[in-house]
Each structure stands twice: as C-alpha cells, then as structure tokens.
Scaffold this motif. Sequence first.
Motif, PDB file in Angstrom:
ATOM      1  N   ALA A   1       0.829  -1.199   0.000  1.00 48.50           N
ATOM      2  CA  ALA A   1       0.000   0.000   0.000  1.00 48.50           C
ATOM      3  C   ALA A   1       0.868   1.256   0.000  1.00 48.50           C
ATOM      4  O   ALA A   1       2.002   1.259   0.482  1.00 48.50           O
ATOM      5  CB  ALA A   1      -0.913   0.002   1.228  1.00 48.50           C
ATOM      6  N   GLU A   2       0.306   2.327  -0.520  1.00 53.78           N
ATOM      7  CA  GLU A   2       1.014   3.607  -0.541  1.00 53.78           C
ATOM      8  C   GLU A   2       1.109   4.150   0.888  1.00 53.78           C
ATOM      9  O   GLU A   2       0.124   4.149   1.629  1.00 53.78           O
ATOM     10  CB  GLU A   2       0.248   4.600  -1.417  1.00 53.78           C
ATOM     11  N   PRO A   3       2.314   4.630   1.312  1.00 51.15           N
ATOM     12  CA  PRO A   3       2.446   5.170   2.670  1.00 51.15           C
ATOM     13  C   PRO A   3       1.494   6.333   2.896  1.00 51.15           C
ATOM     14  O   PRO A   3       1.300   7.172   2.008  1.00 51.15           O
ATOM     15  CB  PRO A   3       3.904   5.636   2.710  1.00 51.15           C
ATOM     16  N   ARG A   4       0.908   6.392   4.067  1.00 56.10           N
ATOM     17  CA  ARG A   4      -0.030   7.456   4.385  1.00 56.10           C
ATOM     18  C   ARG A   4       0.032   7.747   5.876  1.00 56.10           C
ATOM     19  O   ARG A   4       0.564   6.968   6.662  1.00 56.10           O
ATOM     20  CB  ARG A   4      -1.449   7.070   3.972  1.00 56.10           C
ATOM     21  N   GLY A   5      -0.523   8.900   6.265  1.00 58.90           N
ATOM     22  CA  GLY A   5      -0.587   9.261   7.676  1.00 58.90           C
ATOM     23  C   GLY A   5       0.328  10.409   8.021  1.00 58.90           C
ATOM     24  O   GLY A   5       0.956  11.041   7.158  1.00 58.90           O
ATOM     25  N   LEU A   6       0.431  10.691   9.331  1.00 61.38           N
ATOM     26  CA  LEU A   6       1.167  11.849   9.834  1.00 61.38           C
ATOM     27  C   LEU A   6       2.607  11.489  10.176  1.00 61.38           C
ATOM     28  O   LEU A   6       2.875  10.458  10.773  1.00 61.38           O
ATOM     29  CB  LEU A   6       0.467  12.400  11.085  1.00 61.38           C
ATOM     30  N   LEU A   7       3.531  12.389   9.809  1.00 61.39           N
ATOM     31  CA  LEU A   7       4.939  12.285  10.190  1.00 61.39           C
ATOM     32  C   LEU A   7       5.320  13.565  10.911  1.00 61.39           C
ATOM     33  O   LEU A   7       5.081  14.666  10.412  1.00 61.39           O
ATOM     34  CB  LEU A   7       5.815  12.104   8.945  1.00 61.39           C
ATOM     35  N   THR A   8       5.915  13.444  12.115  1.00 57.62           N
ATOM     36  CA  THR A   8       6.354  14.620  12.868  1.00 57.62           C
ATOM     37  C   THR A   8       7.871  14.702  12.831  1.00 57.62           C
ATOM     38  O   THR A   8       8.565  13.720  13.098  1.00 57.62           O
ATOM     39  CB  THR A   8       5.870  14.562  14.326  1.00 57.62           C
ATOM     40  N   VAL A   9       8.387  15.888  12.494  1.00 54.15           N
ATOM     41  CA  VAL A   9       9.824  16.100  12.309  1.00 54.15           C
ATOM     42  C   VAL A   9      10.241  17.338  13.080  1.00 54.15           C
ATOM     43  O   VAL A   9       9.519  18.347  13.100  1.00 54.15           O
ATOM     44  CB  VAL A   9      10.166  16.289  10.813  1.00 54.15           C
ATOM     45  N   THR A  10      11.405  17.288  13.715  1.00 57.37           N
ATOM     46  CA  THR A  10      11.976  18.461  14.355  1.00 57.37           C
ATOM     47  C   THR A  10      13.402  18.644  13.863  1.00 57.37           C
ATOM     48  O   THR A  10      14.097  17.671  13.566  1.00 57.37           O
ATOM     49  CB  THR A  10      11.945  18.342  15.897  1.00 57.37           C
ATOM     50  N   ALA A  11      13.830  19.914  13.754  1.00 55.21           N
ATOM     51  CA  ALA A  11      15.166  20.216  13.235  1.00 55.21           C
ATOM     52  C   ALA A  11      15.627  21.556  13.796  1.00 55.21           C
ATOM     53  O   ALA A  11      14.792  22.404  14.164  1.00 55.21           O
ATOM     54  CB  ALA A  11      15.153  20.261  11.707  1.00 55.21           C
ATOM     55  N   PRO A  12      16.954  21.785  13.858  1.00 55.96           N
ATOM     56  CA  PRO A  12      17.450  23.108  14.257  1.00 55.96           C
ATOM     57  C   PRO A  12      16.925  24.180  13.303  1.00 55.96           C
ATOM     58  O   PRO A  12      16.780  23.935  12.103  1.00 55.96           O
ATOM     59  CB  PRO A  12      18.972  22.964  14.147  1.00 55.96           C
TER      60      PRO A  12
ATOM     61  N   GLU B   1       1.160  13.329   5.574  1.00 60.71           N
ATOM     62  CA  GLU B   1       1.115  14.688   6.113  1.00 60.71           C
ATOM     63  C   GLU B   1       2.317  14.888   7.034  1.00 60.71           C
ATOM     64  O   GLU B   1       2.808  13.929   7.636  1.00 60.71           O
ATOM     65  CB  GLU B   1      -0.171  14.913   6.909  1.00 60.71           C
ATOM     66  N   VAL B   2       2.777  16.124   7.157  1.00 60.31           N
ATOM     67  CA  VAL B   2       3.970  16.411   7.958  1.00 60.31           C
ATOM     68  C   VAL B   2       3.702  17.565   8.909  1.00 60.31           C
ATOM     69  O   VAL B   2       3.127  18.591   8.523  1.00 60.31           O
ATOM     70  CB  VAL B   2       5.178  16.757   7.056  1.00 60.31           C
ATOM     71  N   ASP B   3       4.108  17.383  10.164  1.00 62.01           N
ATOM     72  CA  ASP B   3       4.229  18.483  11.126  1.00 62.01           C
ATOM     73  C   ASP B   3       5.717  18.744  11.327  1.00 62.01           C
ATOM     74  O   ASP B   3       6.443  17.852  11.801  1.00 62.01           O
ATOM     75  CB  ASP B   3       3.594  18.114  12.471  1.00 62.01           C
ATOM     76  N   LEU B   4       6.193  19.934  10.968  1.00 56.07           N
ATOM     77  CA  LEU B   4       7.599  20.295  11.127  1.00 56.07           C
ATOM     78  C   LEU B   4       7.738  21.294  12.265  1.00 56.07           C
ATOM     79  O   LEU B   4       7.067  22.329  12.280  1.00 56.07           O
ATOM     80  CB  LEU B   4       8.158  20.894   9.833  1.00 56.07           C
ATOM     81  N   HIS B   5       8.633  20.991  13.196  1.00 56.50           N
ATOM     82  CA  HIS B   5       8.907  21.862  14.337  1.00 56.50           C
ATOM     83  C   HIS B   5      10.359  22.304  14.265  1.00 56.50           C
ATOM     84  O   HIS B   5      11.270  21.475  14.368  1.00 56.50           O
ATOM     85  CB  HIS B   5       8.637  21.130  15.653  1.00 56.50           C
ATOM     86  N   LEU B   6      10.587  23.607  14.071  1.00 58.24           N
ATOM     87  CA  LEU B   6      11.932  24.157  14.002  1.00 58.24           C
ATOM     88  C   LEU B   6      12.262  24.796  15.350  1.00 58.24           C
ATOM     89  O   LEU B   6      11.596  25.745  15.780  1.00 58.24           O
ATOM     90  CB  LEU B   6      12.043  25.182  12.878  1.00 58.24           C
ATOM     91  N   GLN B   7      13.278  24.264  16.019  1.00 57.51           N
ATOM     92  CA  GLN B   7      13.701  24.787  17.314  1.00 57.51           C
ATOM     93  C   GLN B   7      15.124  24.312  17.585  1.00 57.51           C
ATOM     94  O   GLN B   7      15.544  23.261  17.103  1.00 57.51           O
ATOM     95  CB  GLN B   7      12.757  24.322  18.418  1.00 57.51           C
TER      96      GLN B   7
ATOM     97  N   LEU C   1      11.460  18.185   2.578  1.00 55.26           N
ATOM     98  CA  LEU C   1      10.081  17.802   2.888  1.00 55.26           C
ATOM     99  C   LEU C   1       9.141  18.095   1.723  1.00 55.26           C
ATOM    100  O   LEU C   1       8.199  17.338   1.462  1.00 55.26           O
ATOM    101  CB  LEU C   1       9.604  18.534   4.149  1.00 55.26           C
ATOM    102  N   ALA C   2       9.400  19.185   1.024  1.00 62.61           N
ATOM    103  CA  ALA C   2       8.548  19.524  -0.115  1.00 62.61           C
ATOM    104  C   ALA C   2       8.607  18.435  -1.182  1.00 62.61           C
ATOM    105  O   ALA C   2       7.567  17.977  -1.685  1.00 62.61           O
ATOM    106  CB  ALA C   2       8.967  20.867  -0.708  1.00 62.61           C
ATOM    107  N   SER C   3       9.811  17.997  -1.516  1.00 62.62           N
ATOM    108  CA  SER C   3       9.933  16.936  -2.521  1.00 62.62           C
ATOM    109  C   SER C   3       9.436  15.600  -1.977  1.00 62.62           C
ATOM    110  O   SER C   3       8.895  14.775  -2.722  1.00 62.62           O
ATOM    111  CB  SER C   3      11.381  16.821  -2.993  1.00 62.62           C
TER     112      SER C   3
END
Length: 309
Positions: A86-97, A120-126, A109-111
């Motif tokens: 099956a095609e991957p689906r769902g939420l991915l959470t990522v954090t980066a400096p 779907e992606v939640d990106l947290h920059l901190q 992430l865009a590509s």
Amino acid sequence: MIEALETFIAVASAGNFSAVARQQDVAVSSVTRKIDALEAEIGSRLFHRSPRRLALTDAGQQFLPRARNILGELAEAREAIVAGDAEPRGLLTVTAPTAFGRRHVVDALASFLRRYPDIEVDLHLQDQVVDLSEQRMDVAVRIGLLPDSDLHATPLAQVRLVTCASPAYLARAGRPHAPEDLLRHDCITVATPPAPGFVWRYAGVNRNQPLPVRGRYRTDDKDGMLQAALQGLGIVHIATWMVCDQLRSGELVALFPDEATTSPAPGLPGIHAVRLRGRSHETRARLFIDHLRSEIGSTPWWDLQLQPA
C-alpha cells in the motif's frame, strides 16, 4: 509479555506507578503486577522501590534499551505486514534546528510530500534538543556529537567550517593571508563559549589550539552571524551549509579556500537524523530519513558547490 514490556518502558519514563496507571486508566496494582511478572520472567529486579522514589536497578538500566528494541522490531514487522504494497499514508512529525531546517529540511520535505501524496507532515523548528518519546516526534535532525542513547541515528553529513568575510569588510580592513592574521581583525564570535567543534582552530596553527580571536560583535544566533558578516561587521567562521549560497554569489569571500574543500578536521560534529524505535510511524520515518539522505547526497550538495570546477 508485550504489555509488560510496554508498561516497564512507561514506568521507567514516568518514574512512578501512579502516573502510568492514570495513563492506562487502570489501578496501580495492575501496573505493579505487570512489573512483578516481568521481573519474575527475566529473573531480576528492574526497579529499586521505596515510598519516596522509584529508580531503575543496574539490571533495569541494561534491560531498558533492549526492551525498546524488542518493541521497535515488533512494530516494524507489524507495520510492514499491514502496509504491504500500500502507498504510505498518515502523519509524520519532524523536528530540526531552526537555521538548518529552513535551509535544507523544508526543501527536502517539499519533494518528499510530492513523492508521497498521502503523507502529512508536522515540522517543528527549534534549537533545543527535543525528547522524541516525550514530544511524540518521529524524526529529529541533530547537529553535534550524539550522546549514547537507544536512538537509531543515520549520518547525513559531516560539518565543514569556512572562514569568510564580505568584500566591503576586506576592502576596509584588508584581507588576512594566514589564520594568524585573524588576531588583528574584527571576528564575529558567539556570545557564549562555543562547542569544541566550532572553535577557530586551524591545522598547524597555534600548536593546533584555538585562536583567541576577538571582535566587537557577538551572537549565539547563526542567522545573526551571517547577517553581520554580510553587513561587513567582521570575519565569520561558520558551517558551509549555512553560507554556501553567499559564497557562490560572491556576497562572502572564503579567506582560506582549501579549508572548505579538504577533509573536515577531527572532532567536528556531524549532522544526523535520529528516530526512536517502536514508534507506530516507523515506516514513514525511515522513508523520510532515506529521502533526506538522498537529497543531501553522499558529498553534501552545499560542499560540492564550493569545489573548484
């Protein structure tokens, strides 16, 4: 056994039985029974128990990463079976400096999202180090020396530093021809003591010890250092991933060109993507880490740009 392992990990993280009982909406006695059964199964005490505190025994500390690995392997196997083709689906959470994330993670992430339209992606920059388990993060990009932990780390790149300044500064103050000349220049430095890998150290200079450079402008913000250099406030010693575009455009000039294209000096930190085994989003995390590594390249694209044609 699986429930007992999950309870053991939860108790080790929370530090008491009551909190885990509330999380699981069960009686405290139910939690303690699971721990008792697990201790009986492996034949060793996992916790020191007293009315005031609960702490892992030596055996418990040794068993904790193994328990996480067991559940991690099980989660990976379960997800692989369920996912199938099956095609991957769902939420991915990522954090980066913050600075690295804006320059390099957002584009990746865009590509990635174009490639996997059902994710779907939640990106947290901190810039603070995030506890992946506590914050429920799937992937963290980290720059620096990694402490020992049960996180699974994938190397992305080695940090390379370059010493550079704006043409305006060099026209006004002159160009240093050797690292020792930096002692007579305004250098943009950090406001707090730098990490060992980011000091102004040059092979064969000052007995391989950091140069005691000085300047009138200090900041702990990488973007603040870059903008100060572009404004001609001084010379900056900074990671190539931060200034590759400015070096290529000529807004900044590399003072010692070989510095950015030769092998990085020992002790410089690396850039890694880390994930916590056992998360339910394991497949999406691995897919993104592989994608990010591919986007950066075996030799990071920002370093390839600095190599002579």
